[in-house]
Design an enzyme around this catalytic site. Structure first.
Site, PDB file in Angstrom:
ATOM      1  CG  HIS A  64      59.801 -18.250  17.050  1.00 21.22           C
ATOM      2  ND1 HIS A  64      59.129 -17.824  15.915  1.00 21.22           N
ATOM      3  CD2 HIS A  64      60.556 -17.186  17.438  1.00 21.22           C
ATOM      4  CE1 HIS A  64      59.500 -16.582  15.623  1.00 21.22           C
ATOM      5  NE2 HIS A  64      60.344 -16.170  16.536  1.00 21.22           N
ATOM      6  CG  HIS A  66      61.297 -14.648  19.857  1.00 22.50           C
ATOM      7  ND1 HIS A  66      62.140 -14.687  18.773  1.00 22.50           N
ATOM      8  CD2 HIS A  66      62.036 -15.002  20.939  1.00 22.50           C
ATOM      9  CE1 HIS A  66      63.363 -15.047  19.181  1.00 22.50           C
ATOM     10  NE2 HIS A  66      63.310 -15.240  20.478  1.00 22.50           N
ATOM     11  CG  ASP A  68      58.053 -10.755  17.179  1.00 20.66           C
ATOM     12  OD1 ASP A  68      58.681 -11.475  17.972  1.00 20.66           O
ATOM     13  OD2 ASP A  68      58.386 -10.621  15.984  1.00 20.66           O
ATOM     14  CG  HIS A  69      56.825 -14.750  16.169  1.00 18.55           C
ATOM     15  ND1 HIS A  69      56.677 -14.964  14.820  1.00 18.55           N
ATOM     16  CD2 HIS A  69      57.823 -13.842  16.311  1.00 18.55           C
ATOM     17  CE1 HIS A  69      57.561 -14.223  14.162  1.00 18.55           C
ATOM     18  NE2 HIS A  69      58.272 -13.541  15.047  1.00 18.55           N
ATOM     19  CG  HIS A 122      64.837 -16.714  15.210  1.00 20.59           C
ATOM     20  ND1 HIS A 122      65.459 -15.495  15.202  1.00 20.59           N
ATOM     21  CD2 HIS A 122      63.603 -16.501  15.730  1.00 20.59           C
ATOM     22  CE1 HIS A 122      64.630 -14.577  15.700  1.00 20.59           C
ATOM     23  NE2 HIS A 122      63.503 -15.161  16.032  1.00 20.59           N
ATOM     24  CG  ASP A 141      60.987 -14.323  13.310  1.00 19.84           C
ATOM     25  OD1 ASP A 141      60.163 -13.967  12.455  1.00 19.84           O
ATOM     26  OD2 ASP A 141      61.091 -13.777  14.432  1.00 19.84           O
ATOM     27  CG  HIS A 179      59.771  -9.936  11.159  1.00 18.49           C
ATOM     28  ND1 HIS A 179      59.450  -8.956  12.073  1.00 18.49           N
ATOM     29  CD2 HIS A 179      59.885 -11.081  11.870  1.00 18.49           C
ATOM     30  CE1 HIS A 179      59.387  -9.486  13.293  1.00 18.49           C
ATOM     31  NE2 HIS A 179      59.647 -10.780  13.197  1.00 18.49           N
TER      32      HIS A 179
HETATM   33 FE    FE Z   1      59.786 -12.132  14.923  1.00 20.52          FE
HETATM   34 ZN    ZN Z   2      61.557 -14.316  16.572  1.00 20.22          ZN
END
Ligand code: FE
Ligand code: ZN
Length: 249
Positions: A64, A66, A68-69, A122, A141, A179
């Site tokens: 996805h 985001h 942090d991805h 998410h 996530d 995570h």
């Molecule tokens: Fe994440």
């Molecule tokens: Zn995420």
């Protein structure tokens, strides 16, 4: 924390901590020499991992959009000229996307079928990568050990369906969550099902692992079916209630 490698036939998976609590994953095919990075949480850590394994990055598979991805996508693309695979529906939000994929798509990775599955909840465009031949899924996530992703964009009904799709995979499928949230997830899960012995046992094991700085990822479909309150929710409404409680826990 020590990085960890696992074997799955001619596929090798290497996972390593990134940022605060993310995991980075590399998957390497020893027949073709191809290496994919699942999401791009932290460029330096990914480069270190590639050097440590002596693997050459050829692909990025995004779950996805985001940061942090997908935050390291462009830097890694510039450095290695890799092909970036991600949701066609999230073309506008995934930096450097080359190959848009959709639910039900199957692509080849050195002789292994990689199945793309939509798991909205998410985010709307969240997808996961399932490799049946390696009994492995990279789930981003969507699902966590004893938890699930926050509903930033999707509905409880969407997350309910997404978790059911994961729960329908073979019990021994390894779920590589993005995570390390297990202990805090488990603390909450015990308020939902204090008498679930599978959950109690899961937490004892998870605590022992975290005390030694060992990852609790990957988990398995079976372990989550037994202990994860979100997977165990019987209806979308129930999942929504549990999600709301968790968000204010
Ligand atoms: Fe994440
Ligand atoms: Zn995420």
């Amino acid at each position: 924390m020590k990085a960890k490698s696992t074997m799955a036939s001619d596929l090798k998976i290497h996972m390593f901590p990134c940022l605060w609590d993310n995991y980075g994953f590399l998957i390497h095919n020893s027949n073709t020499g191809e290496t994919a990075c699942i999401d791009t949480p932290e460029v330096d850590k990914i480069i270190m991992a590639l050097e440590e394994k002596n693997w050459k990055l050829t692909h990025i598979w995004n779950t996805h959009h985001h940061p942090d991805h997908a935050g390291g996508n462009l830097e890694l693309k510039n450095l290695f000229g890799v092909k970036i695979i991600g949701s066609e529906d999230d073309k506008a939000r995934i930096p450097g996307l080359d190959i848009g994929v959709r639910d039900g798509d199957v692509f080849d990775f050195g002789g292994h079928d990689i199945h793309v599955i939509d798991t909205p909840g998410h985010t709307i465009g969240h997808i996961i990568y399932h490799i049946p031949s390696a009994k492995t899924a990279f789930v981003g996530d969507t699902i966590f050990a004893l938890g699930c992703g926050r509903l930033f964009e999707g509905t409880a009904a969407q997350m309910f369906n997404s978790l059911n799709v994961i729960a329908a995979m073979p019990d021994d499928t390894a779920l590589y969550c993005a995570h390390e949230y297990t202990l805090s997830n488990g603390k909450f899960a015990l308020t939902v099902e204090p008498d679930n012995q599978a959950l109690v046992d899961y937490m004892i094991e998870a605590k022992a692992k975290r005390d030694k700085n060992i990852p609790t990822v990957p988990t398995t479909v079976l372990a989550e079916k037994m202990a994860n309150p979100f997977v165990r929710a019987k209806t979308a409404e129930q999942l929504g209630d549990i999600r709301t409680q968790k968000d204010s826990f």
